[in-house]
Design a protein around this motif. Sequence first.
Motif, PDB file in Angstrom:
ATOM      1  N   TYR A 141       0.832  -1.208   0.000  1.00  0.00           N
ATOM      2  CA  TYR A 141       0.000   0.000   0.000  1.00  0.00           C
ATOM      3  C   TYR A 141       0.861   1.250   0.000  1.00  0.00           C
ATOM      4  CZ  TYR A 141      -3.786  -3.108   1.302  1.00  0.00           C
ATOM      5  OH  TYR A 141      -4.708  -4.118   1.309  1.00  0.00           O
ATOM      6  N   LYS A 142       0.265   2.347  -0.456  1.00  0.00           N
ATOM      7  CA  LYS A 142       0.856   3.678  -0.327  1.00  0.00           C
ATOM      8  C   LYS A 142      -0.109   4.532   0.476  1.00  0.00           C
ATOM      9  CE  LYS A 142       3.886   3.913  -4.253  1.00  0.00           C
ATOM     10  NZ  LYS A 142       4.319   4.652  -5.419  1.00  0.00           N
ATOM     11  N   MET A 143       0.443   5.308   1.403  1.00  0.00           N
ATOM     12  CA  MET A 143      -0.344   6.240   2.200  1.00  0.00           C
ATOM     13  C   MET A 143       0.216   7.627   1.937  1.00  0.00           C
ATOM     14  SD  MET A 143      -0.752   6.492   6.357  1.00  0.00           S
ATOM     15  CE  MET A 143      -1.790   5.039   6.500  1.00  0.00           C
ATOM     16  N   ASN A 144      -0.642   8.522   1.452  1.00  0.00           N
ATOM     17  CA  ASN A 144      -0.249   9.897   1.203  1.00  0.00           C
ATOM     18  C   ASN A 144      -0.784  10.755   2.334  1.00  0.00           C
ATOM     19  OD1 ASN A 144       0.947   9.421  -1.406  1.00  0.00           O
ATOM     20  ND2 ASN A 144      -1.130   9.077  -2.127  1.00  0.00           N
ATOM     21  N   ILE A 145       0.122  11.424   3.044  1.00  0.00           N
ATOM     22  CA  ILE A 145      -0.254  12.306   4.137  1.00  0.00           C
ATOM     23  C   ILE A 145       0.038  13.722   3.664  1.00  0.00           C
ATOM     24  CG2 ILE A 145       0.081  12.891   6.559  1.00  0.00           C
ATOM     25  CD1 ILE A 145       1.403  10.042   6.798  1.00  0.00           C
ATOM     26  N   THR A 146      -1.004  14.524   3.533  1.00  0.00           N
ATOM     27  CA  THR A 146      -0.865  15.883   3.023  1.00  0.00           C
ATOM     28  C   THR A 146      -1.246  16.878   4.099  1.00  0.00           C
ATOM     29  OG1 THR A 146      -1.394  15.109   0.799  1.00  0.00           O
ATOM     30  CG2 THR A 146      -1.568  17.478   1.197  1.00  0.00           C
ATOM     31  N   ALA A 147      -0.340  17.799   4.400  1.00  0.00           N
ATOM     32  CA  ALA A 147      -0.605  18.873   5.352  1.00  0.00           C
ATOM     33  C   ALA A 147      -0.829  20.159   4.572  1.00  0.00           C
ATOM     34  CB  ALA A 147       0.575  19.035   6.307  1.00  0.00           C
ATOM     35  N   LEU A 187       1.082  20.205  12.709  1.00  0.00           N
ATOM     36  CA  LEU A 187       0.343  18.996  13.084  1.00  0.00           C
ATOM     37  C   LEU A 187       1.177  17.753  12.831  1.00  0.00           C
ATOM     38  CD1 LEU A 187      -3.123  19.919  11.541  1.00  0.00           C
ATOM     39  CD2 LEU A 187      -2.582  19.777  13.968  1.00  0.00           C
ATOM     40  N   ALA A 188       0.835  16.705  13.553  1.00  0.00           N
ATOM     41  CA  ALA A 188       1.536  15.425  13.413  1.00  0.00           C
ATOM     42  C   ALA A 188       0.513  14.302  13.393  1.00  0.00           C
ATOM     43  CB  ALA A 188       2.502  15.229  14.574  1.00  0.00           C
ATOM     44  N   SER A 217       6.012   8.549  14.774  1.00  0.00           N
ATOM     45  CA  SER A 217       5.136   9.652  14.379  1.00  0.00           C
ATOM     46  C   SER A 217       5.793  10.434  13.259  1.00  0.00           C
ATOM     47  CB  SER A 217       4.852  10.565  15.578  1.00  0.00           C
ATOM     48  OG  SER A 217       6.035  11.187  16.013  1.00  0.00           O
ATOM     49  N   ILE A 218       4.984  11.263  12.595  1.00  0.00           N
ATOM     50  CA  ILE A 218       5.470  12.147  11.538  1.00  0.00           C
ATOM     51  C   ILE A 218       4.841  13.510  11.800  1.00  0.00           C
ATOM     52  CG2 ILE A 218       5.482  12.633   9.060  1.00  0.00           C
ATOM     53  CD1 ILE A 218       5.256   9.604   8.599  1.00  0.00           C
ATOM     54  N   GLU A 219       5.669  14.562  11.840  1.00  0.00           N
ATOM     55  CA  GLU A 219       5.172  15.904  12.120  1.00  0.00           C
ATOM     56  C   GLU A 219       5.444  16.821  10.940  1.00  0.00           C
ATOM     57  OE1 GLU A 219       6.025  19.522  15.255  1.00  0.00           O
ATOM     58  OE2 GLU A 219       6.177  17.460  15.963  1.00  0.00           O
ATOM     59  N   PHE A 220       4.464  17.683  10.640  1.00  0.00           N
ATOM     60  CA  PHE A 220       4.576  18.659   9.568  1.00  0.00           C
ATOM     61  C   PHE A 220       4.604  20.056  10.182  1.00  0.00           C
ATOM     62  CE2 PHE A 220       2.901  14.980   7.498  1.00  0.00           C
ATOM     63  CZ  PHE A 220       3.269  15.049   6.167  1.00  0.00           C
ATOM     64  N   ASP A 221       5.659  20.819   9.914  1.00  0.00           N
ATOM     65  CA  ASP A 221       5.728  22.205  10.364  1.00  0.00           C
ATOM     66  C   ASP A 221       5.136  23.145   9.320  1.00  0.00           C
ATOM     67  OD1 ASP A 221       6.991  21.363  12.661  1.00  0.00           O
ATOM     68  OD2 ASP A 221       9.004  21.768  11.897  1.00  0.00           O
ATOM     69  N   LYS A 222       5.175  22.746   8.056  1.00  0.00           N
ATOM     70  CA  LYS A 222       4.649  23.542   6.944  1.00  0.00           C
ATOM     71  C   LYS A 222       3.837  22.626   6.036  1.00  0.00           C
ATOM     72  CE  LYS A 222       8.911  25.332   5.828  1.00  0.00           C
ATOM     73  NZ  LYS A 222       9.804  26.046   4.941  1.00  0.00           N
TER      74      LYS A 222
END
Length: 144
Positions: free
Chosen positions: A62-68, A74-75, A104-109
């Motif tokens: 599988y592929k999971m796309n996480i878009t901020a 947010l994480a 975990s994965i965190e997005f600052d931008k």
Amino acid sequence: MRIPVFLAAMAVTAPAMAAPLCDDLGFAGLLAACNRGDPIELTLASGQPLGEDVVLQSGAYYKMNITADGSAELAIEGPSFFRAIWMNEIVINKIEIRPMAVDSIEFDKAGTAELSFIAIKPGAHVIRIPGSQGDSQQITVQIQ
């Protein structure tokens, strides 16, 4: 030869194994194109739902796309999920990362991270935004 009763009682059968999505995996093995499930889309945006619950097949790719969207820092976290999969790679800005483990994965931008993995361990696993309370701020990944 006669097997003693106590040894016969200890005999176990092999656990049921989930089949991959295709019969002929070929040279690529589990990463073969025919073994790929639908992509999973998650959105990190302030006050918006994370995504929808998904059901995955153990042994499938599988592929999971996480878009901020950059509306907030947010994480996502999901220790049980990340330990129930074999992570192939995480791609961020065309940089491929092959991690041993992720918590975990965190997005600052604003940005997108693409995770590719093989679902392994059956069960229900939660991915959520840390510190959030609402049901829309988490999804359940069911691996069958």
